[in-house]
Motif scaffolding. Structure first.
Motif, PDB file in Angstrom:
ATOM      1  N   THR A 197       0.827  -1.201   0.000  1.00 58.08           N
ATOM      2  CA  THR A 197       0.000   0.000   0.000  1.00 58.08           C
ATOM      3  C   THR A 197       0.866   1.257   0.000  1.00 58.08           C
ATOM      4  O   THR A 197       2.025   1.224   0.424  1.00 58.08           O
ATOM      5  N   ASN A 198       0.284   2.372  -0.452  1.00 58.61           N
ATOM      6  CA  ASN A 198       1.041   3.624  -0.527  1.00 58.61           C
ATOM      7  C   ASN A 198       0.432   4.712   0.355  1.00 58.61           C
ATOM      8  O   ASN A 198       0.277   5.853  -0.052  1.00 58.61           O
ATOM      9  N   SER A 199       0.120   4.336   1.605  1.00 61.18           N
ATOM     10  CA  SER A 199      -0.400   5.304   2.563  1.00 61.18           C
ATOM     11  C   SER A 199      -0.060   4.844   3.968  1.00 61.18           C
ATOM     12  O   SER A 199       0.014   3.631   4.236  1.00 61.18           O
ATOM     13  N   ASP A 200       0.111   5.796   4.884  1.00 63.41           N
ATOM     14  CA  ASP A 200       0.388   5.429   6.270  1.00 63.41           C
ATOM     15  C   ASP A 200      -0.762   4.671   6.904  1.00 63.41           C
ATOM     16  O   ASP A 200      -0.572   3.940   7.870  1.00 63.41           O
ATOM     17  N   ALA A 201      -1.970   4.845   6.389  1.00 66.62           N
ATOM     18  CA  ALA A 201      -3.120   4.107   6.920  1.00 66.62           C
ATOM     19  C   ALA A 201      -3.154   2.668   6.420  1.00 66.62           C
ATOM     20  O   ALA A 201      -4.020   1.887   6.825  1.00 66.62           O
ATOM     21  N   GLY A 202      -2.233   2.300   5.558  1.00 68.79           N
ATOM     22  CA  GLY A 202      -2.245   0.967   4.976  1.00 68.79           C
ATOM     23  C   GLY A 202      -1.997  -0.145   5.961  1.00 68.79           C
ATOM     24  O   GLY A 202      -2.360  -1.299   5.702  1.00 68.79           O
ATOM     25  N   SER A 203      -1.374   0.156   7.115  1.00 66.81           N
ATOM     26  CA  SER A 203      -1.085  -0.908   8.075  1.00 66.81           C
ATOM     27  C   SER A 203      -2.365  -1.582   8.558  1.00 66.81           C
ATOM     28  O   SER A 203      -2.400  -2.803   8.744  1.00 66.81           O
ATOM     29  N   THR A 204      -3.417  -0.812   8.775  1.00 67.17           N
ATOM     30  CA  THR A 204      -4.698  -1.391   9.182  1.00 67.17           C
ATOM     31  C   THR A 204      -5.268  -2.271   8.086  1.00 67.17           C
ATOM     32  O   THR A 204      -5.774  -3.369   8.345  1.00 67.17           O
ATOM     33  N   LEU A 205      -5.187  -1.820   6.849  1.00 68.82           N
ATOM     34  CA  LEU A 205      -5.702  -2.610   5.738  1.00 68.82           C
ATOM     35  C   LEU A 205      -4.918  -3.901   5.588  1.00 68.82           C
ATOM     36  O   LEU A 205      -5.494  -4.965   5.315  1.00 68.82           O
ATOM     37  N   ASP A 206      -3.602  -3.849   5.782  1.00 70.06           N
ATOM     38  CA  ASP A 206      -2.777  -5.051   5.670  1.00 70.06           C
ATOM     39  C   ASP A 206      -3.245  -6.128   6.638  1.00 70.06           C
ATOM     40  O   ASP A 206      -3.418  -7.289   6.280  1.00 70.06           O
ATOM     41  N   ARG A 207      -3.436  -5.718   7.903  1.00 71.12           N
ATOM     42  CA  ARG A 207      -3.803  -6.697   8.915  1.00 71.12           C
ATOM     43  C   ARG A 207      -5.217  -7.232   8.684  1.00 71.12           C
ATOM     44  O   ARG A 207      -5.484  -8.426   8.829  1.00 71.12           O
ATOM     45  N   ALA A 208      -6.128  -6.344   8.320  1.00 68.95           N
ATOM     46  CA  ALA A 208      -7.494  -6.782   8.045  1.00 68.95           C
ATOM     47  C   ALA A 208      -7.549  -7.666   6.803  1.00 68.95           C
ATOM     48  O   ALA A 208      -8.398  -8.563   6.703  1.00 68.95           O
ATOM     49  N   PHE A 209      -6.653  -7.431   5.843  1.00 68.63           N
ATOM     50  CA  PHE A 209      -6.556  -8.268   4.647  1.00 68.63           C
ATOM     51  C   PHE A 209      -6.245  -9.712   5.039  1.00 68.63           C
ATOM     52  O   PHE A 209      -6.844 -10.658   4.508  1.00 68.63           O
ATOM     53  N   LEU A 210      -5.327  -9.888   5.985  1.00 67.01           N
ATOM     54  CA  LEU A 210      -5.027 -11.231   6.468  1.00 67.01           C
ATOM     55  C   LEU A 210      -6.256 -11.858   7.115  1.00 67.01           C
ATOM     56  O   LEU A 210      -6.581 -13.022   6.866  1.00 67.01           O
ATOM     57  N   ARG A 211      -6.952 -11.080   7.943  1.00 66.70           N
ATOM     58  CA  ARG A 211      -8.157 -11.608   8.582  1.00 66.70           C
ATOM     59  C   ARG A 211      -9.205 -12.007   7.539  1.00 66.70           C
ATOM     60  O   ARG A 211      -9.811 -13.083   7.620  1.00 66.70           O
ATOM     61  N   LYS A 212      -9.407 -11.161   6.543  1.00 67.19           N
ATOM     62  CA  LYS A 212     -10.388 -11.456   5.501  1.00 67.19           C
ATOM     63  C   LYS A 212     -10.003 -12.714   4.732  1.00 67.19           C
ATOM     64  O   LYS A 212     -10.874 -13.550   4.403  1.00 67.19           O
ATOM     65  N   LEU A 213      -8.723 -12.876   4.458  1.00 65.85           N
ATOM     66  CA  LEU A 213      -8.261 -14.072   3.760  1.00 65.85           C
ATOM     67  C   LEU A 213      -8.602 -15.320   4.568  1.00 65.85           C
ATOM     68  O   LEU A 213      -9.086 -16.322   4.010  1.00 65.85           O
ATOM     69  N   MET A 214      -8.377 -15.275   5.882  1.00 68.35           N
ATOM     70  CA  MET A 214      -8.702 -16.427   6.726  1.00 68.35           C
ATOM     71  C   MET A 214     -10.209 -16.680   6.740  1.00 68.35           C
ATOM     72  O   MET A 214     -10.657 -17.842   6.754  1.00 68.35           O
TER      73      MET A 214
END
Length: 667
Positions: free
Chosen positions: A524-541
């Motif tokens: 991601t190209n934003s400082d807010a991307g860290s939340t999206l990264d972690r939620a992406f893992l949760r969504k994948l599971m």
């Protein structure tokens, strides 16, 4: 923003809601009166039945109905109490009344967190603390039915950071009485088909909108093949160029795992040993004292287990910016661990960088260390994996299809950020300097899933030494261990290997489930991307195992929390900086460890200059009456907060991280 720094310091205990649940945990005994020493992973419970886990070396005492947990250091107390109350605020007030009668510290902000682990309502409370106090004071209230669990933390900054891993173990293990965890282990994973790909794309697109992330590159891997790679959004706000599978982002700390892959190949070639003393491979290596230096093995440079604390300001300021790889390693001689080897998780970029540079020097002993590392990575990692666009060369990366960094300003507007602060990683690039794409990083993940084999049937690295990097070295939280540049996490019984990356304006993750031959990459190209990264893992599971639908709620809650924090920070700051404060600043200050900083005026603005760093500054009046000047430039909001003072009749600025203090003196 300050909330991002708090989440990092506490191992994402608020912002990282996909923590591991242990489906095999046994019934927990209640604490007895008096102090008890517990072994690692010992289950316990509050008198009302809330279960949790106590880390090794911590003591537990009962203070009335309050459970008080403490590490060896006496300046951290963490208290738990079950109460009945009408709401979260009343619950926390009741908790403080029992734990610390007379507690009157002003509340800074309260923020809702997403439901989790059977807790139906969760609220976080942050209290006013002046920088000179060097303290952390937090509380939270979690509700299940009519009952609230209240947690209260009072700690020095230094101990809070040093014990963040064990604290995370306690915090993430807290469950309401009778909670039944998710269990994914033993279930087959759904194939990643068109419907699942569409669900993941929709989730990413929604998260981007809520969190204000302009561009994302990501991939999905199933049965050793890329089943989706591409991008959503744009490389730069206000321009039409779309993100695609080949768009380059800074991978930040994901670089570490690729550096340890190179080391594994050197171990295969018998040019290094994992248990080799570092001084045998590189005689000039040293830490703060000779005894510590002699203990460090090659594998311990990248294990986050040596007790070496974060010391990132050393690279960000002028002296660090002038570093070469050799001088960056030499600078380690001024650093000293603050805990014992293997005792706690402490994350060190300089040590990880030393590992990569030493590996490069072993591979190409006749070359300058930086060039040797770059050459080793090109020949031993990028070329055989087919990572044709990946590079450590900033100029090359920014010539074509690359994503610009972004941030959300104090008024809530998404803006293009600065790339220049990230130049400071170049002298430490084995720890975080890689530019890569969703396509390229997926080649690496597929090799990990194939246990060292390449698509052409050739072996890149032995299975033994590849997997050695996944052997747990130190606990980083509940069911989270750190290997060598990799996190080994158990989520609902399923092993997930991954590692995040964070630089200014760039957040990322790479993920694989070795028992299911599934993987993913998100950049991601934003400082807010860290939340999206972690939620992406949760969504994948969730989509793989029909998990509880929590990912969307996590994004929504953190987006709301970010907005609350941003409003509070804007309220606390005077922008432009108070002219009376600005007039009293010296033009230049110097610190022996970090170098010189200067201040100039641009109309009403005060501007900090230091090599690659440049930021407009705001002023803030602290609770104790002291004044701070705080950076507010894109990707630097709250990153630097200097307390104004005086020493020996000279003006000073004091900058602190959790375990260090730097005093800049006027020149």
């Amino acid at each position: 923003m300050r909330v991002q720094l708090l989440c990092l310091a506490l191992v994402l205990w608020i912002c990282s809601p996909t923590a591991a649940a242990d489906p095999t945990s046994a019934a927990a005994p209640s604490p007895a009166k008096g102090a008890q020493h517990r072994e690692a992973g010992t289950p316990a419970s509050t008198p009302a039945g809330t279960t949790f886990t106590i880390p090794d070396g911590w003591t537990m005492t009962m203070k009335g109905r309050v459970v008080v947990l403490s590490p060896a250091e006496p300046d951290l107390e963490y208290a738990l109490i079950d109460v009945e109350a009408k709401d979260a605020a009343a619950a926390v007030a009741a908790g403080w009344a029992d734990f610390a009668p007379g507690f009157k510290r002003p509340l800074r902000v309260s923020e809702p967190n997403p439901p989790l682990f059977g807790w139906e309502e969760r609220v976080f409370f942050d209290y006013e603390v002046s920088p000179n106090e060097k303290l952390v004071v937090h509380a939270y209230a979690w509700r299940a039915g009519k009952n609230w669990l209240v947690g209260m933390l009072q700690s020095s900054l230094a101990t809070e950071e040093k014990r963040a891993g064990p604290f995370s173990l306690v915090h993430f293990s807290e469950r309401p009485k009778g909670y039944r965890p998710e269990v994914f282990s033993g279930k087959p994973a759904h194939p990643i088909d068109a419907q699942m790909i569409a669900a993941m794309k929709q989730f990413v697109a929604s998260g981007m909108q809520q969190l204000q992330v302009p561009g994302v590159g990501f991939s999905l891997i199933d049965k050793g093949k890329i089943v989706y790679e591409g991008g959503l959004g744009v490389r730069e706000l206000g321009k039409p160029d779309p993100v695609d599978a080949d768009t380059l982002f800074m991978a930040a700390s994901n670089t570490k795992a690729l550096s340890t892959l190179m080391l594994a190949e050197l171990v295969d070639a018998k040019k290094l040993r994992w248990d080799e003393p570092v001084t045998e491979a590189y005689s000039s290596f040293k830490l703060g004292d000779a005894a510590t230096t002699r203990q460090v093995l090659i594998k311990q440079l990248v294990c986050a287990c040596t007790g070496m604390p974060r010391q990132d300001y050393d690279r960000k300021f002028a002296n660090g910016q002038r570093d070469t790889p050799a001088t960056a390693i030499e600078r380690l001689g001024t650093m000293q661990p603050t805990s014992k080897f293997g005792e706690v998780y402490q994350y060190s970029n300089p040590l990880a960088a030393a590992a990569g540079f030493i590996g490069g020097a072993v591979a190409f002993p006749d070359m300058e260390m930086g060039k040797a590392y770059d050459q080793a990575m090109q020949q031993m990692v990028f070329d055989p994996l087919g990572m044709t666009h990946s590079t450590f060369d900033f100029a090359k990366a920014m010539q074509g299809d690359y994503a610009r960094p972004h941030d959300v300003d104090l008024d809530g507007h998404l803006i293009v950020g600065q790339i220049s602060p990230n130049y400071t990683i170049i002298p430490l690039r084995p720890s975080g300097g890689l530019w890569t794409s969703a396509h390229d990083l997926s080649q690496y993940v597929m090799m990990e899933l194939a246990k060292g084999m390449l698509p052409n049937g050739q072996r890149l690295v032995s299975e033994k030494n590849l997997l050695q990097r996944r052997v747990p070295n130190v606990a980083a939280g509940e069911n989270i261990d750190y290997g060598m540049g990799l996190e080994i996490e158990t989520i609902a019984g399923v092993t997930v290997i991954h590692h995040g990356g964070s630089l200014e304006g760039y957040k990322s993750d790479m993920i694989w489930l070795p028992d299911y031959d599934v993987g993913a990459v998100i950049l991601t190209n934003s400082d807010a991307g860290s939340t999206l990264d972690r939620a992406f893992l949760r969504k994948l599971m969730e989509v793989l195992f029909d998990g509880r639908p929590e990912a969307e709620g996590q994004v929504k809650a953190v987006a709301a929390m970010n907005a609350i924090e941003r409003l509070q920070m804007r309220k606390e700051l005077q922008v432009p900086a108070d002219p009376v404060v600005a007039a009293k600043l010296a033009a230049q200050y110097d610190n022996e460890a970090l170098g010189a900083i200067t201040f100039t005026r641009d109309g009403k603005d005060v501007v900090l200059h230091d090599g690659y760093l440049q930021s407009t500054m705001a002023s803030r009046r602290n609770e104790d009456g002291s004044i701070s000047i705080v950076s507010i430039a894109p990707n630097m909001q709250g990153l630097f907060a200097f307390v104004i003072g005086e020493r020996d009749h000279k003006r000073t600025l004091t900058l602190r991280d959790a375990q260090h203090e730097y005093v800049f003196v006027e020149q």
